[in-house]
Design an enzyme around this catalytic site. Structure first.
Site, PDB file in Angstrom:
ATOM      1  N   ILE A  75       0.399  -0.949   0.520  1.00 40.17           N
ATOM      2  CA  ILE A  75       0.081   0.777  -0.041  1.00 40.17           C
ATOM      3  C   ILE A  75       0.722   1.060   0.094  1.00 40.17           C
ATOM      4  O   ILE A  75       1.946   1.388   0.868  1.00 40.17           O
ATOM      5  CB  ILE A  75      -0.923   0.043   1.159  1.00 40.17           C
ATOM      6  CG1 ILE A  75      -1.962  -1.226   1.165  1.00 40.17           C
ATOM      7  CG2 ILE A  75      -2.122   1.461   1.449  1.00 40.17           C
ATOM      8  CD1 ILE A  75      -2.637  -1.394   0.390  1.00 40.17           C
ATOM      9  N   GLU A  76       0.743   2.311  -1.429  1.00 37.31           N
ATOM     10  CA  GLU A  76       1.230   3.012  -1.288  1.00 37.31           C
ATOM     11  C   GLU A  76       0.372   4.274  -0.795  1.00 37.31           C
ATOM     12  O   GLU A  76      -0.337   4.620  -1.257  1.00 37.31           O
ATOM     13  CB  GLU A  76       2.187   3.233  -2.913  1.00 37.31           C
ATOM     14  CG  GLU A  76       2.661   4.773  -2.915  1.00 37.31           C
ATOM     15  CD  GLU A  76       3.407   4.667  -4.100  1.00 37.31           C
ATOM     16  OE1 GLU A  76       3.848   5.641  -4.578  1.00 37.31           O
ATOM     17  OE2 GLU A  76       3.352   4.171  -5.095  1.00 37.31           O
TER      18      GLU A  76
END
Length: 131
Positions: free
Chosen positions: A121-122
């Site tokens: 998850i960025e």
């Protein structure tokens, strides 16, 4: 002429629904939504993430629906420094960042975390164009 305008939702397959609910509501700050006979989703802006539990997926589904196969980038609603402070407050580890990347429309500054299923998850902020 473009055929597609925007993403409405995506489907994430998880193993542990409670851990997934905690991450996407408490860590990511998304709104829990129940629909269609008890299904759950996490809403943010005009999009949502629908949840499938491994082995109990709804049809039709992806050909190989597996937990941990996604790499998602979200643009934060607050400055990235506030995201970093929040992640520390909820004791969620950053695996990389902050780093500068190239987003869909412009440069972004990002941190990376992993959800309970190890999806990458960025979380990013848009950077102002220089010059």
């Amino acid at each position: 002429m473009p055929l597609i305008d925007h993403l409405d939702h995506l489907v994430l397959t998880c193993v542990d629904l409670d851990a997934t609910r905690h991450f996407y509501t408490e860590v990511m700050g998304m709104q829990l939504e129940t629909f269609g006979g008890g299904r759950i989703a996490f809403r943010f802006g005009n999009q949502k993430i629908n949840i499938h539990i491994r082995g109990k997926e709804f049809e039709p589904k992806a050909h190989l629906p597996v937990p941990g196969a996604l790499d998602l980038c979200f643009i934060a609603a607050v400055p990235l420094d506030e995201v970093i402070t929040h992640l520390a407050a909820v004791n969620w580890p950053i695996v990389e960042g902050p780093v500068e990347r190239t987003g869909a429309t412009q440069k972004i500054r990002s941190v990376y975390v992993r959800d309970p299923d190890f999806n990458l998850i960025e979380i990013s902020e848009l950077l102002q164009a220089s010059g």
